[in-house]
Write an enzyme that holds these catalytic residues in place. Structure first.
Site, PDB file in Angstrom:
ATOM      1  N   GLU A 102     -66.356-138.301  23.125  1.00  0.00           N
ATOM      2  CA  GLU A 102     -66.014-139.001  24.382  1.00  0.00           C
ATOM      3  C   GLU A 102     -67.450-139.501  24.929  1.00  0.00           C
ATOM      4  O   GLU A 102     -68.330-138.884  24.604  1.00  0.00           O
ATOM      5  CB  GLU A 102     -65.333-138.015  25.403  1.00  0.00           C
ATOM      6  N   CYS A 121     -73.130-141.166  29.800  1.00  0.00           N
ATOM      7  CA  CYS A 121     -73.192-139.779  29.304  1.00  0.00           C
ATOM      8  C   CYS A 121     -72.543-139.790  28.014  1.00  0.00           C
ATOM      9  O   CYS A 121     -71.660-140.291  27.790  1.00  0.00           O
ATOM     10  CB  CYS A 121     -72.331-138.957  30.557  1.00  0.00           C
ATOM     11  N   CYS A 128     -68.170-128.079  19.990  1.00  0.00           N
ATOM     12  CA  CYS A 128     -69.479-127.294  20.380  1.00  0.00           C
ATOM     13  C   CYS A 128     -69.033-125.867  20.035  1.00  0.00           C
ATOM     14  O   CYS A 128     -67.850-125.340  20.045  1.00  0.00           O
ATOM     15  CB  CYS A 128     -69.583-127.404  21.815  1.00  0.00           C
ATOM     16  N   CYS A 132     -68.605-121.736  25.994  1.00  0.00           N
ATOM     17  CA  CYS A 132     -68.788-121.588  27.245  1.00  0.00           C
ATOM     18  C   CYS A 132     -67.387-121.526  28.117  1.00  0.00           C
ATOM     19  O   CYS A 132     -66.684-122.641  27.765  1.00  0.00           O
ATOM     20  CB  CYS A 132     -69.762-122.674  28.100  1.00  0.00           C
ATOM     21  N   CYS A 135     -65.853-124.700  29.955  1.00  0.00           N
ATOM     22  CA  CYS A 135     -66.073-126.032  29.491  1.00  0.00           C
ATOM     23  C   CYS A 135     -64.855-126.399  28.699  1.00  0.00           C
ATOM     24  O   CYS A 135     -64.458-125.840  27.441  1.00  0.00           O
ATOM     25  CB  CYS A 135     -67.287-126.089  28.574  1.00  0.00           C
ATOM     26  N   CYS A 366     -66.626-133.316  30.227  1.00  0.00           N
ATOM     27  CA  CYS A 366     -66.677-133.552  28.733  1.00  0.00           C
ATOM     28  C   CYS A 366     -65.783-132.755  27.798  1.00  0.00           C
ATOM     29  O   CYS A 366     -65.591-131.482  28.444  1.00  0.00           O
ATOM     30  CB  CYS A 366     -68.038-133.143  28.331  1.00  0.00           C
TER      31      CYS A 366
END
Length: 377
Positions: A102, A121, A128, A132, A135, A366
């Protein structure tokens, strides 16, 4: 035959993965004049041409030569949506291997008589690995690093949108021709951890700041990290006048480890030490990102701990209301509590800003658009 041609095209390397010096060698190999390398660079990075057929300033023979060896654009635009207030555009791109990433373009209104900012951005990884808990990307797991070309192409795709808007405003008399600016800022805050893809992230930055191409000033570029201590130390030696943003999100090890597993590898004491080192080496202020999570890290006692932790460090704190996610367990801190938290930081002399939210209605956080798309398939 058509499928074979498509496969051959997809297998060609992206010319965006090359550095400027590499283009000089390619031009020499083709038999073209040396100045063609600079012309090619400008055509791609300044004019945002993502197909060799669009570069009409180059001879047809040279374009054919290039197209037999490379391609420019590799990202396939899957979704292009705008927020209701038109301040935010989000793009979902498909990669060659089927992964989804994205990118977001955020528009900020003008102030003090100047034209407003347009911030891109961008993502640095597909997924990832850092997990976290608040997120959307972290909840999806890690798949791979992006190449420098895939990172750069996100900027070029958003730049095409930004420049088209500027030109339309010129036609409408809202902007003078000399005020065409396109993207003004870039933040490496999309999907993934930029410093875990260190080589390709830094390579993309150096291409983006080149003054004969996209030409975004170093001080208008921000790299965000959860706090990978060795890479922060390495970044301090790069002699890049960029901004560094640290995702802190808690003032003590216990609270931070509950939402950010990376804290077990690099505890807060070690992270703050390297932040002091970074400031000493670069003379640059550090930005701390602090997502406010209801009943997790948003109490006044948390604010006091944060004030004490950052006291004496050249920094600025961005307080961020959490974006809701499908699998998230945290509620949003209300506006009054946000302001009270900010007031405590002010008592400790820590400057802070409550971030203006963009694109909540289009899942601009995100990983959220990818999450939404996959959940409906």
């Amino acid at each position: 035959m058509e499928n074979l041609q498509l496969t051959e095209k997809l297998n060609k390397p992206s010319i965006l993965d090359l550095e400027k010096e590499d283009l000089n060698k390619i031009v020499a190999e083709s038999g073209e004049k040396p100045y063609r390398a600079e012309q090619l660079w400008r055509s791609i990075y300044k004019e945002c041409n993502l197909d060799f057929s669009e570069i009409t300033t180059l001879s047809k023979n040279f374009r054919n030569f290039l197209s037999t060896k490379f391609r420019i654009g590799t990202l396939e635009k899957k979704i292009h949506i705008n927020s209701i207030d038109s301040s935010t555009t989000k793009l979902l791109f498909g990669l060659n291997d089927g992964e989804l990433i994205e990118s977001v373009l955020m528009r900020y209104t003008s102030d003090y008589g100047k034209k407003g900012r347009k911030t891109a951005c961008i993502s640095t990884q597909a997924g990832c690995a850092l997990g976290c808990t608040f997120c959307a990307t972290g909840q999806q797991g890690f798949r791979r690093n992006l190449t420098s070309g895939e990172i750069i192409e996100q900027v070029l795709q958003l730049q095409k949108i930004a420049l088209k808007e500027d030109l339309l405003e010129v036609e409408q008399g809202k902007r003078k021709k000399g005020e065409i600016q396109g993207i003004t800022n870039i933040v490496y805050m999309g999907m993934g951890e930029p410093l875990a893809n260190y080589k390709n992230t830094i390579k993309s930055v150096k291409n983006v700041i080149d003054n004969s191409g996209i030409n975004i000033g170093s001080r208008h570029i921000t790299i965000s990290t959860v706090g990978l201590v060795p890479q922060i130390k390495k970044l301090s030696k790069e002699k890049l006048q960029i901004n560094l943003a640290i995702s802190l999100h808690a003032p003590d090890n216990k609270t931070r480890s509950e939402t950010m597993p990376v804290n077990k590898r690099f505890p807060i004491e070690e992270l703050i030490d390297v932040c002091h080192y970074y400031v000493e080496q670069t003379n640059r202020r550090i930005f701390f990102e602090y997502i406010l999570l209801e009943d997790q890290n948003d109490s006044l006692s948390n604010a006091e701990k944060l004030g004490k932790l950052l006291n004496g460090l050249h920094c600025h704190v961005n307080l961020i209301p959490v974006n809701p996610t499908t699998n998230g367990v945290y509620g949003r801190t209300d506006d009054n509590a946000n302001r009270l938290f900010q007031g405590v930081l002010k008592r400790f002399g820590i400057p802070s800003t409550i971030r203006v939210e963009k694109g909540i209605d289009i899942n601009a956080g995100c990983g959220q658009l990818r999450e939404r798309v996959l959940s409906t398939n």
